[in-house]
Enzyme design. Sequence first.
Site, PDB file in Angstrom:
ATOM      1  N   CYS A 108       0.881  -1.159   0.000  1.00 16.81           N
ATOM      2  CA  CYS A 108       0.000   0.000   0.000  1.00 16.81           C
ATOM      3  C   CYS A 108       0.923   1.215   0.000  1.00 16.81           C
ATOM      4  O   CYS A 108       1.494   1.544   1.037  1.00 16.81           O
ATOM      5  CB  CYS A 108      -0.902   0.008   1.228  1.00 16.81           C
ATOM      6  N   CYS A 111      -0.633   4.364   2.204  1.00 18.81           N
ATOM      7  CA  CYS A 111      -0.705   4.271   3.668  1.00 18.81           C
ATOM      8  C   CYS A 111      -0.233   2.888   4.098  1.00 18.81           C
ATOM      9  O   CYS A 111       0.950   2.593   3.941  1.00 18.81           O
ATOM     10  CB  CYS A 111      -2.075   4.661   4.208  1.00 18.81           C
ATOM     11  N   SER A 112      -1.113   2.039   4.593  1.00 18.94           N
ATOM     12  CA  SER A 112      -0.648   0.730   5.068  1.00 18.94           C
ATOM     13  C   SER A 112      -1.775  -0.291   5.023  1.00 18.94           C
ATOM     14  O   SER A 112      -1.897  -1.126   5.911  1.00 18.94           O
ATOM     15  CB  SER A 112      -0.099   0.860   6.491  1.00 18.94           C
ATOM     16  N   CYS A 113      -2.620  -0.216   3.990  1.00 21.60           N
ATOM     17  CA  CYS A 113      -3.760  -1.129   3.869  1.00 21.60           C
ATOM     18  C   CYS A 113      -3.271  -2.581   3.825  1.00 21.60           C
ATOM     19  O   CYS A 113      -2.310  -2.896   3.127  1.00 21.60           O
ATOM     20  CB  CYS A 113      -4.551  -0.803   2.610  1.00 21.60           C
TER      21      CYS A 113
END
Lengths: 207, 225
Positions: A108, A111-113
Amino acid sequence: MPHDHSDHPHALLPPDPALRVKALETILTRKGLIDPAALDEIIDTYQNKIGPQNGARVVARAWSDPAFKAVLLADADPVLAELGYYGRQGEHMVVVENTPEQHNMVVCTLCSCYPWPLLGIPPGWYKSDAYRARAVREPRAVLLDFGVILPEGTRVRVWDSTAEVRYLVLPMRPEGSEGLSEDQLAELVTRDSMVGTGLPKSPPEAP
Amino acid sequence: MSRLHDMGGRFGDGPVRPDTPKAPVFAAEWHGRALAVTLACGALGQWNLDTSRHAREKLSPQDYTRFTYYEIWLAALADLLVQKGVLSEDDLAGQGSDAPHPLAEKCLHADAVAGVLARGGPATREGGPSPAFVEGQTVRTRHPGGNRLVNGGHTRLPTYATGAQGRILRLHGTHVLPDSSAHGLGEAPEPLYAVAFPAGELWSHPEHPEDEVVLDLWQSYLDPV
C-alpha cells in the site's frame, strides 16, 4: 511553542509518543469517550486472536481442496465470512494465486492497507517508507532484501492497495508436501508468503 | 501538489528490513495503545476512514517526516478530535473540564469490541453511475492527478500512476469515492476497477519488461483510450 496550534493542535500534547498516547487516553477516559478496558480488548484481539494463523488456514485449505480454492479465487468474501474471517480492514477480499509464470506481491504505497482479519496488524517493514516507495518500482530488488530470488521467466505483479479491497497472496504449494494434513500444511505458510515477500517453508524431511 | 505520503516509486529510502518470525505485533507497548485509542475514537462516529487518512496525510511535511508510523496516527487523531469539536485545545493542553461529554453515550465498551471489529465497514454501495469500462479495455489515468473537488484534498490516485495507460483487470463493484467522502461531501459512490499497468508505462527503468503494477482506481480517475 514554535507550532501554530490552530493548524496542528497535536503540538499541545507531550512530544514523547508514549506520554502522548497516555495523555490522550487520560483526557478521553475522563470525559467518558473511551473505555480503557475496550483498548485492552482491541490490543488483545490483534496480539492474540487475529493474525497470520488465520490466513495460513485459508491457504492450507486451498492447497488441500480444489473446489474450495476455485471458489476462493473467484469470489473470496462469502467463503471467508463462512470461516469467520470477515471484519474490519477485510470487508472486500481478493485472493491472487502465485504460479510458475506469475508471482504476486502486495503493498500500500499511500498508507498501510492490509487484510487484518487474515493477517492481523501489518509488520513494521510493510509500513516502512522503504517498502512503500520501492515495492512498486523495483519489486525484485525488494524481494532480494527478503532473500527471495524468483526463477527466470516468472513475471511479477505488484498489487498497490489503493482502495478498500484487500489482497491475499495464495502461494504455490511447496514440493514434497503431498500427503500432509491441512494442519501440517498450515505450518508451512508464512505471513510473508501471503504478502508475496516470502515463500512457504519446505516440509520437514521425512525421518 | 504532492504530499509526502504519496511515496510510491521514490528513490533513496534504502533497504527494506524484514522482521524476525517471532517479532511482537507491537514493537513498543504504546504502539498498541495508539492503535486502540484511534479505533476507539473512530467508534464515536465523528469521521470516516477517508477523513482519518486525510488527517494523517495533511500533517506538515516536517511532522510527517520526523514522526514514526504510530506518531503520525496520534498526531492526526489529536488534530481530528479538535477539528471535529470533540475536544478543545484546552482539553489537549490538560486544562479542560471533566464534565460528562455529549458523545459519551457512543463510547465503545469492552463487551462491544469483538462485534465492532467483526462487523467491519463495507465500502460498497448501491446506485452510482453504471460501469463505463469492461474487462480488458484500455484506459488512461488522468493527469494531472490530485483531488478535483478540493484543492490539496484526499485522493487515492498515486502520483506515480497519473497519465499512465493500463487495462481493466476486473470490476470490484461500486465503492465510496474517497475524494468526496474524506471532505464531508457525500459518499458519491462510483465503479471501482483493478487496473494493470506494464512496469514500462510507469518507470523509466523497469526491472523487467513483463512485470506489472495493479492499482484499484475509481471510474472518474480513468479516461477511455
